[in-house]
Motif scaffolding. Structure first.
Motif, PDB file in Angstrom:
ATOM      1  N   SER A  96      41.613 -27.349 -56.947  1.00 42.54           N
ATOM      2  CA  SER A  96      40.375 -27.276 -56.176  1.00 42.54           C
ATOM      3  C   SER A  96      39.165 -27.815 -56.930  1.00 42.54           C
ATOM      4  CB  SER A  96      40.113 -25.844 -55.711  1.00 42.54           C
ATOM      5  OG  SER A  96      40.070 -24.976 -56.815  1.00 42.54           O
ATOM      6  N   THR A  97      39.179 -27.792 -58.248  1.00 46.50           N
ATOM      7  CA  THR A  97      38.074 -28.386 -59.010  1.00 46.50           C
ATOM      8  C   THR A  97      38.646 -29.349 -60.043  1.00 46.50           C
ATOM      9  OG1 THR A  97      38.000 -26.583 -60.631  1.00 46.50           O
ATOM     10  CG2 THR A  97      36.532 -26.399 -58.713  1.00 46.50           C
ATOM     11  N   PHE A  98      37.835 -30.372 -60.355  1.00 51.35           N
ATOM     12  CA  PHE A  98      38.331 -31.453 -61.201  1.00 51.35           C
ATOM     13  C   PHE A  98      37.300 -31.842 -62.247  1.00 51.35           C
ATOM     14  CE2 PHE A  98      39.983 -31.676 -56.912  1.00 51.35           C
ATOM     15  CZ  PHE A  98      41.343 -31.561 -57.154  1.00 51.35           C
ATOM     16  N   VAL A  99      37.773 -32.581 -63.246  1.00 55.75           N
ATOM     17  CA  VAL A  99      36.925 -33.094 -64.322  1.00 55.75           C
ATOM     18  C   VAL A  99      36.754 -34.591 -64.091  1.00 55.75           C
ATOM     19  CG1 VAL A  99      36.806 -33.490 -66.813  1.00 55.75           C
ATOM     20  CG2 VAL A  99      37.744 -31.344 -65.939  1.00 55.75           C
ATOM     21  N   ASN A 107      34.214 -28.891 -63.123  1.00 56.16           N
ATOM     22  CA  ASN A 107      34.081 -28.043 -61.937  1.00 56.16           C
ATOM     23  C   ASN A 107      33.571 -28.787 -60.704  1.00 56.16           C
ATOM     24  OD1 ASN A 107      35.002 -25.733 -63.322  1.00 56.16           O
ATOM     25  ND2 ASN A 107      32.954 -25.448 -64.171  1.00 56.16           N
ATOM     26  N   LEU A 108      34.043 -30.012 -60.505  1.00 57.77           N
ATOM     27  CA  LEU A 108      33.668 -30.802 -59.331  1.00 57.77           C
ATOM     28  C   LEU A 108      34.774 -30.665 -58.286  1.00 57.77           C
ATOM     29  CD1 LEU A 108      32.665 -34.060 -61.242  1.00 57.77           C
ATOM     30  CD2 LEU A 108      31.085 -32.390 -60.269  1.00 57.77           C
ATOM     31  N   ASP A 109      34.401 -30.253 -57.059  1.00 56.42           N
ATOM     32  CA  ASP A 109      35.428 -30.281 -56.026  1.00 56.42           C
ATOM     33  C   ASP A 109      35.618 -31.738 -55.612  1.00 56.42           C
ATOM     34  OD1 ASP A 109      33.458 -30.992 -54.130  1.00 56.42           O
ATOM     35  OD2 ASP A 109      33.338 -28.985 -53.272  1.00 56.42           O
ATOM     36  N   GLN A 110      36.530 -31.996 -54.698  1.00 53.40           N
ATOM     37  CA  GLN A 110      36.848 -33.378 -54.344  1.00 53.40           C
ATOM     38  C   GLN A 110      35.620 -34.145 -53.869  1.00 53.40           C
ATOM     39  OE1 GLN A 110      41.157 -33.119 -52.791  1.00 53.40           O
ATOM     40  NE2 GLN A 110      40.201 -34.727 -51.629  1.00 53.40           N
ATOM     41  N   GLN A 111      34.849 -33.539 -52.979  1.00 54.64           N
ATOM     42  CA  GLN A 111      33.674 -34.207 -52.435  1.00 54.64           C
ATOM     43  C   GLN A 111      32.628 -34.437 -53.529  1.00 54.64           C
ATOM     44  OE1 GLN A 111      32.261 -32.274 -48.931  1.00 54.64           O
ATOM     45  NE2 GLN A 111      30.862 -33.917 -48.409  1.00 54.64           N
ATOM     46  N   GLU A 112      32.426 -33.446 -54.381  1.00 51.90           N
ATOM     47  CA  GLU A 112      31.468 -33.596 -55.482  1.00 51.90           C
ATOM     48  C   GLU A 112      31.925 -34.666 -56.470  1.00 51.90           C
ATOM     49  OE1 GLU A 112      31.550 -29.567 -56.810  1.00 51.90           O
ATOM     50  OE2 GLU A 112      29.770 -29.003 -55.655  1.00 51.90           O
ATOM     51  N   HIS A 156      41.020 -39.888 -50.978  1.00 49.18           N
ATOM     52  CA  HIS A 156      40.603 -38.487 -51.080  1.00 49.18           C
ATOM     53  C   HIS A 156      39.449 -38.156 -50.144  1.00 49.18           C
ATOM     54  CE1 HIS A 156      43.499 -38.065 -54.202  1.00 49.18           C
ATOM     55  NE2 HIS A 156      42.927 -38.997 -54.943  1.00 49.18           N
ATOM     56  N   LYS A 157      39.608 -38.523 -48.877  1.00 48.09           N
ATOM     57  CA  LYS A 157      38.603 -38.206 -47.855  1.00 48.09           C
ATOM     58  C   LYS A 157      38.813 -36.802 -47.307  1.00 48.09           C
ATOM     59  CE  LYS A 157      38.151 -42.904 -46.192  1.00 48.09           C
ATOM     60  NZ  LYS A 157      38.399 -43.795 -45.083  1.00 48.09           N
ATOM     61  N   PHE A 158      39.916 -36.168 -47.629  1.00 48.85           N
ATOM     62  CA  PHE A 158      40.237 -34.839 -47.123  1.00 48.85           C
ATOM     63  C   PHE A 158      40.852 -34.025 -48.245  1.00 48.85           C
ATOM     64  CE2 PHE A 158      43.996 -37.409 -46.763  1.00 48.85           C
ATOM     65  CZ  PHE A 158      45.007 -36.561 -47.177  1.00 48.85           C
ATOM     66  N   SER A 159      40.903 -32.731 -48.043  1.00 46.85           N
ATOM     67  CA  SER A 159      41.508 -31.860 -49.047  1.00 46.85           C
ATOM     68  C   SER A 159      43.005 -31.764 -48.779  1.00 46.85           C
ATOM     69  CB  SER A 159      40.872 -30.472 -48.976  1.00 46.85           C
ATOM     70  OG  SER A 159      41.572 -29.584 -49.807  1.00 46.85           O
ATOM     71  N   TYR A 160      43.812 -31.990 -49.788  1.00 48.23           N
ATOM     72  CA  TYR A 160      45.252 -31.892 -49.626  1.00 48.23           C
ATOM     73  C   TYR A 160      45.675 -30.500 -49.152  1.00 48.23           C
ATOM     74  CZ  TYR A 160      46.305 -36.385 -51.805  1.00 48.23           C
ATOM     75  OH  TYR A 160      46.402 -37.722 -52.078  1.00 48.23           O
ATOM     76  N   ASP A 161      44.944 -29.467 -49.566  1.00 44.10           N
ATOM     77  CA  ASP A 161      45.311 -28.102 -49.198  1.00 44.10           C
ATOM     78  C   ASP A 161      45.439 -27.933 -47.693  1.00 44.10           C
ATOM     79  OD1 ASP A 161      45.315 -27.423 -51.839  1.00 44.10           O
ATOM     80  OD2 ASP A 161      43.339 -26.504 -51.816  1.00 44.10           O
ATOM     81  N   THR A 162      44.690 -28.713 -46.928  1.00 49.54           N
ATOM     82  CA  THR A 162      44.722 -28.612 -45.478  1.00 49.54           C
ATOM     83  C   THR A 162      46.033 -29.143 -44.904  1.00 49.54           C
ATOM     84  OG1 THR A 162      42.346 -29.013 -45.499  1.00 49.54           O
ATOM     85  CG2 THR A 162      43.455 -29.243 -43.371  1.00 49.54           C
TER      86      THR A 162
END
Length: 185
Positions: A96-99, A107-112, A156-162
């Protein structure tokens, strides 16, 4: 986009297009009069009362339709499970968060992550590993993307979790998608 879909994008200091995630100027947003005309001329039946309503007025109608409200009242309600005293497993990967692979911002989410890279690393020629892909079970933590920004914008226009069940392998996911596709048609 309709105003209701575009509105959340306009609420942030640096709006991003809901489709391509590129920054845009809210002052340059134009109404699509041809789309508005179509929405005002096409009619469809309400899912509750079957009354034919123009698409432009469908949301308003559905929100006040007694039959739809009755259907929604009969939907099962979500009831949370009682909190557990068991510890959260530590072997679940963080998806859910990335470097940032360029500067190490954390602590950046995909959109950030997309926004950060577009604003700060747009012209960085370095090949880097996608932190989103490498966090996935199928990801290759050594693969460096030739054009990371385009990769981010297109993949990465969407969250894989969905959309992804991490507990099944790729072949099982493909078979499930094919079965679902065939059952819908």
């Amino acid at each position: 986009f309709c105003g209701e879909c575009l509105q959340p994008c306009l609420q942030v200091p640096s709006p991003l297009c809901p489709l391509c995630r590129m920054p845009f100027d809210p002052k340059k947003v134009e109404k699509a009069s041809s789309v508005e005309k179509q929405l005002s001329s096409y009619k469809a039946p309400c899912r509750g009362c079957s009354k034919k309503v123009t698409l432009a007025k469908m949301r308003s109608h559905v929100s006040s339709c007694a039959k739809v409200q009755e259907q929604m009242a009969n939907c099962p309600k979500f009831v949370p499970v009682v909190p557990t005293s068991q510890p959260i497993p530590s072997n679940i990967p963080n998806r859910s968060t990335f470097v940032c692979p360029y500067c190490g911002a954390r602590n950046l989410d995909q959109q950030e992550l997309v926004k950060h890279c577009m604003e700060n690393h747009r012209n960085d020629p370095n090949r880097v590993v996608c932190p989103v892909c490498s966090a996935m079970p199928w990801g290759d933590p050594s693969y460096k993307s030739a054009n990371f920004l385009q990769h981010l914008l297109h993949r990465h226009k969407f969250s894989y979790d969905t959309f992804v069940d991490y507990n099944i392998d790729e072949e099982a996911a493909l078979q499930a998608a094919l079965a679902l596709s065939l059952s819908e048609n």
